[in-house]
Scaffold this active site. Structure first.
Site, PDB file in Angstrom:
ATOM      1  N   ARG A 125       0.982  -1.233  -0.060  1.00  0.00           N
ATOM      2  CA  ARG A 125      -0.081   0.108  -0.144  1.00  0.00           C
ATOM      3  C   ARG A 125       0.889   1.154   0.175  1.00  0.00           C
ATOM      4  O   ARG A 125       0.795   2.342  -0.436  1.00  0.00           O
ATOM      5  CB  ARG A 125      -0.842  -0.142   1.146  1.00  0.00           C
ATOM      6  CG  ARG A 125      -1.713   1.261   1.367  1.00  0.00           C
ATOM      7  CD  ARG A 125      -2.851   1.355   2.273  1.00  0.00           C
ATOM      8  NE  ARG A 125      -2.891   0.343   3.252  1.00  0.00           N
ATOM      9  CZ  ARG A 125      -2.014   0.395   4.437  1.00  0.00           C
ATOM     10  NH1 ARG A 125      -1.117   1.413   4.792  1.00  0.00           N
ATOM     11  NH2 ARG A 125      -2.048  -0.528   5.409  1.00  0.00           N
TER      12      ARG A 125
ATOM     13  N   TYR B 257     -17.460  18.296 -13.827  1.00  0.00           N
ATOM     14  CA  TYR B 257     -17.759  16.773 -14.076  1.00  0.00           C
ATOM     15  C   TYR B 257     -18.494  16.467 -13.043  1.00  0.00           C
ATOM     16  O   TYR B 257     -18.474  16.609 -11.637  1.00  0.00           O
ATOM     17  CB  TYR B 257     -16.373  16.290 -13.974  1.00  0.00           C
ATOM     18  CG  TYR B 257     -16.376  14.592 -14.083  1.00  0.00           C
ATOM     19  CD1 TYR B 257     -16.856  13.973 -15.119  1.00  0.00           C
ATOM     20  CD2 TYR B 257     -16.120  13.882 -12.857  1.00  0.00           C
ATOM     21  CE1 TYR B 257     -16.884  12.611 -15.077  1.00  0.00           C
ATOM     22  CE2 TYR B 257     -16.221  12.479 -12.846  1.00  0.00           C
ATOM     23  CZ  TYR B 257     -16.623  11.987 -13.963  1.00  0.00           C
ATOM     24  OH  TYR B 257     -16.726  10.628 -14.020  1.00  0.00           O
TER      25      TYR B 257
ATOM     26  N   LYS C 131      -8.484   8.104 -18.750  1.00  0.00           N
ATOM     27  CA  LYS C 131      -8.931   8.900 -19.923  1.00  0.00           C
ATOM     28  C   LYS C 131      -7.780   8.697 -20.851  1.00  0.00           C
ATOM     29  O   LYS C 131      -7.244   7.701 -21.304  1.00  0.00           O
ATOM     30  CB  LYS C 131      -9.723  10.184 -19.844  1.00  0.00           C
ATOM     31  CG  LYS C 131     -10.624  10.161 -18.472  1.00  0.00           C
ATOM     32  CD  LYS C 131     -11.637   9.443 -18.844  1.00  0.00           C
ATOM     33  CE  LYS C 131     -12.686   9.102 -17.542  1.00  0.00           C
ATOM     34  NZ  LYS C 131     -12.874  10.261 -17.050  1.00  0.00           N
TER      35      LYS C 131
HETATM   36  C1  LIG Z   1     -13.484  10.532 -15.621  1.00  0.00           C
HETATM   37  C2  LIG Z   1     -13.214  12.013 -15.210  1.00  0.00           C
HETATM   38  C3  LIG Z   1     -12.998  12.176 -13.579  1.00  0.00           C
HETATM   39  C4  LIG Z   1     -13.061  10.824 -12.835  1.00  0.00           C
HETATM   40  O1  LIG Z   1     -12.380  10.007 -13.061  1.00  0.00           O
HETATM   41  P1  LIG Z   1     -12.291   8.448 -12.626  1.00  0.00           P
HETATM   42  O2  LIG Z   1     -11.010   7.780 -13.143  1.00  0.00           O
HETATM   43  O3  LIG Z   1     -13.599   7.844 -13.361  1.00  0.00           O
HETATM   44  O4  LIG Z   1     -12.618   8.230 -11.292  1.00  0.00           O
HETATM   45  C5  LIG Z   1     -12.816  13.274 -12.996  1.00  0.00           C
HETATM   46  N1  LIG Z   1     -12.722  14.370 -14.021  1.00  0.00           N
HETATM   47  C6  LIG Z   1     -12.941  14.204 -15.348  1.00  0.00           C
HETATM   48  C7  LIG Z   1     -12.910  15.571 -16.071  1.00  0.00           C
HETATM   49  C8  LIG Z   1     -13.288  13.076 -15.527  1.00  0.00           C
HETATM   50  O5  LIG Z   1     -13.536  12.868 -17.145  1.00  0.00           O
END
Ligand SMILES: *Cc1c(COP(=O)(O)O)cnc(C)c1O
Length: 378
Positions: A46, A98, A195
């Site tokens: 961790r 978001y 992303k």
């Molecule tokens: C997807 C997203 C998040 C959250 O991220 P996760 O990996 O899904 O927890 C935060 N901010 C933006 C702009 C996003 O597109």
């Protein structure tokens, strides 16, 4: 080192025990000690893991920071930033934040006495006026999701700095290839590496990057103390994704530019949101702080019924109807019922997020095929 070299080399050393060129997946929860306290810098997974450490060094370099701290998701990374605050403190953020970020601030931390306010930050002067005595964190997202508004990072961070307020920029939509908020004065950069950074829609992951080691140490403490760490296999996948980040994002931006112009000229489309248009209200700021204009495009239909939007959303073949963004494959989404369903409808409408708004995450396929796919159904 320039960006294209950093993605391949920063923080990456051949494995000292075997010479493996690729960072191994250290799938272990613990590490042997020769005598109590006598170890190689790794005690419990961790707290430290070599696959994660390599990724953290690489990410720190991509954002020109000193430390990167990785988490099991983007929202777990946000959770650590909010834990720097205490009850009664206030977060000031953008009014088309978001949906998941908004939900955590309001529904999780609201119960613990955290306050949050959502304002129009597209004119930086609004921020100075909105700051209150309890404002301790300014949370910027730019470009925003799904309206693709642009916040002037340097201007807002300068206002915050004067007043001793911490700033965090959610840089997920731009990726480190397009925009580097630490260079513009931000204290913390957040990425949902799910992303563009991961880039292949096969991993959920998040990270924070800072340029101040004291702040880095506080976030590192929270990573270990709260424990929302990513597994080594996920860190490996993110590292692999990063190696082509610049190539993927560049192609996706080129494709998005062509698609934005195609949509703008389409007789059945009423509005196209993309910061690369000269008539975009903050085009000049986008030009100043981003390398290219991003690969997200949103648009509205002249026949703005939900039925017509659903017809388009379910009728494409190359654009898959799915949540998320930033992968090599193109996606189409409906913010009102998908990513932004947790935001009340009146709040959504106030920022132009109509029931018929459609959001595209443009991938790296051949752009002629993508345009044809849209043209067949719109
Ligand atoms: C997807 C997203 C998040 C959250 O991220 P996760 O990996 O899904 O927890 C935060 N901010 C933006 C702009 C996003 O597109």
């Amino acid at each position: 080192m320039k960006f294209a070299t950093k993605v391949i080399h920063a923080g990456i050393e051949p494995d000292p025990s075997t010479g493996a060129v690729m960072t191994p997946i250290f799938q272990t929860s613990t590490y042997v000690q020769a005598a109590p306290g006598d170890h190689k810098g790794y005690e419990y997974a961790r707290t430290q893991n070599p696959t994660r450490s390599a990724l953290e060094k690489n990410l720190a370099a991509l954002e020109n920071g000193t430390d990167a701290i990785c988490f099991g998701s983007g929202l777990a990374a946000q959770d650590a930033v909010i834990k720097l605050l205490k009850s009664g403190d206030e977060i000031l953020s953008v009014n088309d934040l978001y949906g998941g970020s908004y939900r955590q601030m309001v529904r999780v931390y609201g119960q613990w006495g955290l306050k949050s306010r959502y304002i129009d930050m597209y004119n930086a002067n609004n921020v100075a006026d909105a700051i209150g005595p309890d404002t301790k964190l300014i949370w910027i997202e730019t470009p925003t999701n799904p309206m693709l508004n642009i916040v002037d990072i340097a201007a807002v961070c300068a206002i915050a700095r004067e007043r001793g307020i911490l700033t965090c920029v959610d840089n997920t939509f731009a990726s480190p290839y397009l925009q580097n908020p630490l260079d513009l004065g931000a204290d913390i950069v957040l990425h949902s590496a799910t992303k563009y950074i991961g880039g292949h829609s096969d991993v959920v992951h998040g990270c924070l990057i800072v340029k101040d080691s004291e702040l880095g140490a506080r976030l590192r403490f929270l990573q270990n103390a709260s424990g929302a760490v990513p597994g080594p296999q996920d860190c490996f996948l993110v590292l692999r994704g990063i190696k082509t980040l610049h190539l993927r994002v560049q192609r996706a931006c080129e494709n998005a530019e062509k698609i934005a112009h195609f949509l703008a000229n389409h007789p059945k489309v009423s509005k196209v949101y993309w910061p690369g248009f000269e008539h975009h209200p903050n085009h000049d700021i986008a030009k100043k702080q981003m390398r290219m204009f991003g690969a997200m495009v949103s648009f509205d239909l002249k026949d703005n019924t939900i039925e017509n939007a659903y017809r388009v959303l379910s009728g494409t073949h190359l654009f898959s109807l799915a949540e998320s963004l930033g992968g090599v494959e193109s996606l189409i989404g409906h913010p009102a019922s998908m990513t932004h369903a947790s935001i009340p409808r009146e709040e959504r409408l106030k920022v132009g997020l109509t029931d018929s708004l459609i959001r595209l995450s443009v991938g790296v396929e051949d752009v002629d095929d993508l345009i044809q796919d849209l043209n067949n159904i719109i």
